[in-house]
Structure formats: structure tokens, C-alpha cells
Design a protein around this motif. Sequence first.
Motif, mmCIF file in Angstrom:
data_model
loop_
_atom_site.group_PDB
_atom_site.id
_atom_site.type_symbol
_atom_site.label_atom_id
_atom_site.label_comp_id
_atom_site.label_asym_id
_atom_site.label_seq_id
_atom_site.Cartn_x
_atom_site.Cartn_y
_atom_site.Cartn_z
ATOM 1 N N PRO A 250 135.765 93.808 -4.369
ATOM 2 C CA PRO A 250 135.982 94.999 -5.193
ATOM 3 C C PRO A 250 135.763 94.812 -6.686
ATOM 4 O O PRO A 250 135.995 95.741 -7.452
ATOM 5 C CB PRO A 250 137.443 95.362 -4.904
ATOM 6 C CG PRO A 250 138.092 94.057 -4.583
ATOM 7 C CD PRO A 250 137.035 93.231 -3.900
ATOM 8 N N GLY A 251 135.349 93.623 -7.122
ATOM 9 C CA GLY A 251 134.802 93.562 -8.466
ATOM 10 C C GLY A 251 135.585 92.796 -9.525
ATOM 11 O O GLY A 251 135.228 92.870 -10.697
ATOM 12 N N LYS A 253 135.575 89.730 -10.270
ATOM 13 C CA LYS A 253 134.739 88.753 -10.983
ATOM 14 C C LYS A 253 133.627 89.465 -11.758
ATOM 15 O O LYS A 253 133.212 89.004 -12.816
ATOM 16 C CB LYS A 253 134.197 87.711 -10.000
ATOM 17 C CG LYS A 253 135.353 86.949 -9.358
ATOM 18 C CD LYS A 253 134.959 86.059 -8.228
ATOM 19 C CE LYS A 253 136.174 85.468 -7.549
ATOM 20 N NZ LYS A 253 136.985 86.434 -6.775
ATOM 21 N N ALA A 293 123.495 96.528 -0.955
ATOM 22 C CA ALA A 293 122.465 95.940 -0.091
ATOM 23 C C ALA A 293 123.052 94.771 0.693
ATOM 24 O O ALA A 293 124.015 94.137 0.253
ATOM 25 C CB ALA A 293 121.293 95.433 -0.939
ATOM 26 N N LEU A 296 121.278 89.428 2.933
ATOM 27 C CA LEU A 296 120.406 88.676 3.835
ATOM 28 C C LEU A 296 119.070 89.393 4.034
ATOM 29 O O LEU A 296 118.110 88.822 4.554
ATOM 30 C CB LEU A 296 121.100 88.451 5.183
ATOM 31 C CG LEU A 296 122.427 87.685 5.093
ATOM 32 C CD1 LEU A 296 123.055 87.528 6.473
ATOM 33 C CD2 LEU A 296 122.227 86.317 4.445
ATOM 34 N N PRO A 312 132.041 85.888 1.700
ATOM 35 C CA PRO A 312 133.006 86.371 2.695
ATOM 36 C C PRO A 312 133.563 85.180 3.462
ATOM 37 O O PRO A 312 132.818 84.250 3.787
ATOM 38 C CB PRO A 312 132.160 87.275 3.602
ATOM 39 C CG PRO A 312 130.734 86.893 3.351
ATOM 40 C CD PRO A 312 130.669 86.355 1.963
HETATM 41 C C1 LIG Z 1 135.477 87.638 -0.900
HETATM 42 S S1 LIG Z 1 134.865 89.235 -0.981
HETATM 43 C C2 LIG Z 1 134.283 89.295 -2.626
HETATM 44 C C3 LIG Z 1 135.354 89.519 -3.654
HETATM 45 C C4 LIG Z 1 134.786 89.793 -5.037
HETATM 46 N N1 LIG Z 1 133.902 88.743 -5.475
HETATM 47 C C5 LIG Z 1 135.855 89.995 -6.094
HETATM 48 O O1 LIG Z 1 136.138 89.094 -6.854
HETATM 49 O O2 LIG Z 1 136.414 91.090 -6.150
HETATM 50 C C6 LIG Z 1 133.372 89.089 -0.061
HETATM 51 C C7 LIG Z 1 132.470 90.293 -0.146
HETATM 52 O O3 LIG Z 1 131.255 89.940 0.519
HETATM 53 C C8 LIG Z 1 130.656 91.137 0.979
HETATM 54 N N2 LIG Z 1 129.596 90.769 1.939
HETATM 55 C C9 LIG Z 1 129.750 90.259 3.185
HETATM 56 N N3 LIG Z 1 128.539 90.039 3.746
HETATM 57 C C10 LIG Z 1 127.606 90.431 2.830
HETATM 58 C C11 LIG Z 1 126.179 90.477 2.834
HETATM 59 N N4 LIG Z 1 125.472 90.074 3.889
HETATM 60 N N5 LIG Z 1 125.556 90.937 1.725
HETATM 61 C C12 LIG Z 1 126.259 91.356 0.653
HETATM 62 N N6 LIG Z 1 127.615 91.345 0.618
HETATM 63 C C13 LIG Z 1 128.272 90.880 1.679
HETATM 64 C C14 LIG Z 1 131.835 91.902 1.546
HETATM 65 O O4 LIG Z 1 131.569 93.276 1.607
HETATM 66 C C15 LIG Z 1 132.957 91.562 0.527
HETATM 67 O O5 LIG Z 1 133.079 92.590 -0.416
#
Ligand SMILES: C[S@@+](CC[C@H](N)C(=O)[O-])C[C@H]1O[C@@H](n2cnc3c(N)ncnc32)[C@H](O)[C@@H]1O
Length: 431
Positions: A250-251, A253, A293, A296, A312
Motif C-alpha cells: 500500500p505504499g 516505502k 501491472a 512478471l 510478496p
Molecule cells: C509486501 S507487499 C508490499 C508492501 C509495500 N512495499 C509497502 O511498503 O507498503 C507485496 C506486494 O506485492 C504485490 N505483488 C505480488 N505479486 C506481484 C507481481 N507479480 N507484480 C507486481 N506486484 C506484485 C502485492 O500486490 C503486494 O502489494
Amino acid sequence: MSRAPKRDWNAEVPGLAARRGALRLLTSVLQQGRPLDVALAGALNGIDRPDDRALARNLASGVLRWLVDLDVLIDSATERALPDDARARMALRIGLAGHLLLGTPPHAVVATTLELTEGGPRRLTHAVLSRLLREDARLPDAPTLPAGYGLRWQKAWGDTVVAAAARALGTEPATDLTLKDAAQTAHWAETLGGKSLAPGHVRLVRKGALAELPGFEEGAWWVQDLGASLPARLLRYSAGDRVLDLCAAPGGKTLQLAASGAKVMALDTSDSRLERVSENLERMGLTAEIVGADALAWRPEHPFGAILLDAPCSASGVFRRHPDVLHLKGSRDLKPLLAIQAQLLDRACDWLAPGGSLVFSTCSLEPEEGEKQLAALLARRSDMTIDTITAAELPAGLTPNPGGWLRTLPGDLEDAGGIDGFFVARLVKAA
Ligand SMILES: C[S@@+](CC[C@H](N)C(=O)[O-])C[C@H]1O[C@@H](n2cnc3c(N)ncnc32)[C@H](O)[C@@H]1O
């Protein structure tokens, strides 16, 4: 066709609306596998009073923290164990959590628990509850970790960390804030009556509605665990650089990177979670390019000077704030997550400009999602090397691993209120 009148949850036995909410929340988490935060909106729909909503969440969170021990108590008072998904067991868990954790008086516990059992074995529920109340049943000093995690973490990190994890599970953690302007740290620590453990960080001591605190409206800070703030702090880039926040929602970072002057592209596959990135950026008066997007399937037009991959993962490291992660079936099966992490890592390395900086992080306590993932990457890519993290870059009390990466564990900074479990590695691409 006539519709059934909408039920007014607020006009029942005192405290029942909150307990019904807690029951729906727990059913959603334990039986339907939904994260607690995701379950909240649906489960608390129709409960109008903020204190009932807060109580429902507290009861559900208390049950999730102490689930193993509450079940031991319940099983000690029945000859034949109640099925795991029985309504009576859920009602008893909620009733006991109210009494043992929040101090609900026995008569109110009995009245609300029997109402919750609705259609279930009321006599049995009454007998179990009466016995436990009569015998003055108690919980242990710290919760027992759910099956699997105790053993897994004992093997990975040893007994001391497991004991610290249990203590952390039994304690509601303090709220950490990240400041938009790190130069204002002393000002905000004093104004908010908090304590700072790093520049741009304030740990709140008092509880209360965050939106009413100074600085919320003007976008001076956002909520983010100190551990979660470390990956962006450790990425190497200069103000004005193009930085990719891969897996951004959710952002938290994204906000850090944007606040420090980077030109951020925030990419995530989840549109609903990206909406939260946009809302957060707007509240903070910051900007970033948002890209919805699947990483991958996506390709950038130009390489980036710096990439943050907060991948993730099982999220087992954030169990203090989200005790549900220890009970969600999906988080125990690492295989699919490990495969995605490895693919995302390779994409990130490919999209980095020569000499570029990559930070790879996971909020996990599983070495497979951290140390082992890093070792495998270094073994398959000769163009990436570790860019050693130094103690001087970290909050006092944290020490990098001799291998050059950071691993935060239960027990770290415990006297100051602890920190979530994170793995953070910084790498550099060959020039
Ligand atoms: C650990 S969370 C990120 C938290 C975020 N960095 C923060 O600090 O708020 C992992 C994120 O990876 C995204 N995600 C999972 N697989 C993905 C993919 N193939 N491409 C892009 N995003 C992906 C998920 O939707 C999720 O929002």
C-alpha cells in the motif's frame, strides 16, 4: 417479495454487537482464510458505534494472539473436544478472551457467550464457561506459538528468539510513524509525546485515534513499523534519480522514496491496493508514477538507477501487528511465494542500470524468503554482488549480519518496544 428487515446489531444485550462482530471476523480469518484487515469492512458492517467496532477488533485480535492457549483451557473443561470450527468453540474463545484479556466481568461473559452460541450446545457452553470461571482459569505468561511456527523458528533462530516471539505475540505493539521531513524529528517526537529510534521515526507512547493527532491532517507523517522503513532507508540513490518501487502497495516505502526527492515509479499488480498508494500520496502531498501491472509480464522502457523489491512473502515477521498471519493457511505454504520472489529478483536485476542499487526485502522470519533467496540469487547471477550494510546506517541496537545483510528478529530492540521481523539485502549491479 418482502425483504427481511435489516437487523439492528446495536439494540441487543450490552456488548453483544461487538462480540458478534468478533465472531464474524474470526470466522472470516480462521475458516475463510481472509486477512484480518481485509475481513474488517464486511464483518463489522452494521455495527455503528466506534467503541463496539474497536472492541470487536480487540477481541478478535486477542483470540488470534492467544488461540492455542484459549483452546487448551476450553479442552481442559470438556470430556469430548469441540470441533475446531464449532460455533460454541468460537463463542467460548471470544468470551474467555474478553474475561482474561480485557477484564469483562463473569456475568457479562456468560450472558454474551450464550447469546453468541445461538443454535449451538448452550448447556455444554454454559458448563465449560462456568467451570473455567469457577476455577479461576488463567492464561500463561506468554502465548504459545501456533503449531509449526514454534518448531520452525526454533530450528532457524533458537530458543531465545522463540521465547521473544511468544512475548511479542502477547503484546500489542506501539505505533511507529515515519516523518515526511526527517529534519523535523525532534519537533514531532516532542509534539506527539513519542520517542525516536532513528531520524525520521517517532514511536508513539500513548494510544488513541491517529487521525486526531497533530500532523495527520497536514500530512507530516504516516504509520509504518520501524522495520518496514529500513529497506527504503538503505537503498542507494540521489534526489532526482528514477527509482522503481517494485511491489509498492500500500505504499509506505513509495512515500519514503518520494519524500526524499526520488522520481518514483510505484508498480503493483493489485489495483485496489494501488488505490491506497494514491490516497496515501495525496494525503502526504507527494507524487509518484503509479503503474498497475504484473511485474512478471511487464517491461520497463529504460533501466533504473535504483530498485526496491519488497517482495510478496508469508509476512510471518509482522505477527505482532497482524497475529492473523500465523493462522492463515496460505502463509504456511512457502513454495509458490519462493518461486515468485526468485522471478521478481531476476526481473529487478535485469532492469537495473550498470552500477545500480537493488534492495531486496521481505517481512518474513523464514530464512527461505531471505538468506536462502539471497544465496540462490548470488549463485545464479555473476553481475550482482552484496553491497554491505553497515551498523552506522541502522538504528542504534541493530547489527547487520557479518554477511552484509540485515536480519531483524523478535527480541531485537525489545526494551524499546521491539521491531517487526524483516530481511533486507542491498546489492549492486556490475558497472
Ligand atoms: C509486501 S507487499 C508490499 C508492501 C509495500 N512495499 C509497502 O511498503 O507498503 C507485496 C506486494 O506485492 C504485490 N505483488 C505480488 N505479486 C506481484 C507481481 N507479480 N507484480 C507486481 N506486484 C506484485 C502485492 O500486490 C503486494 O502489494
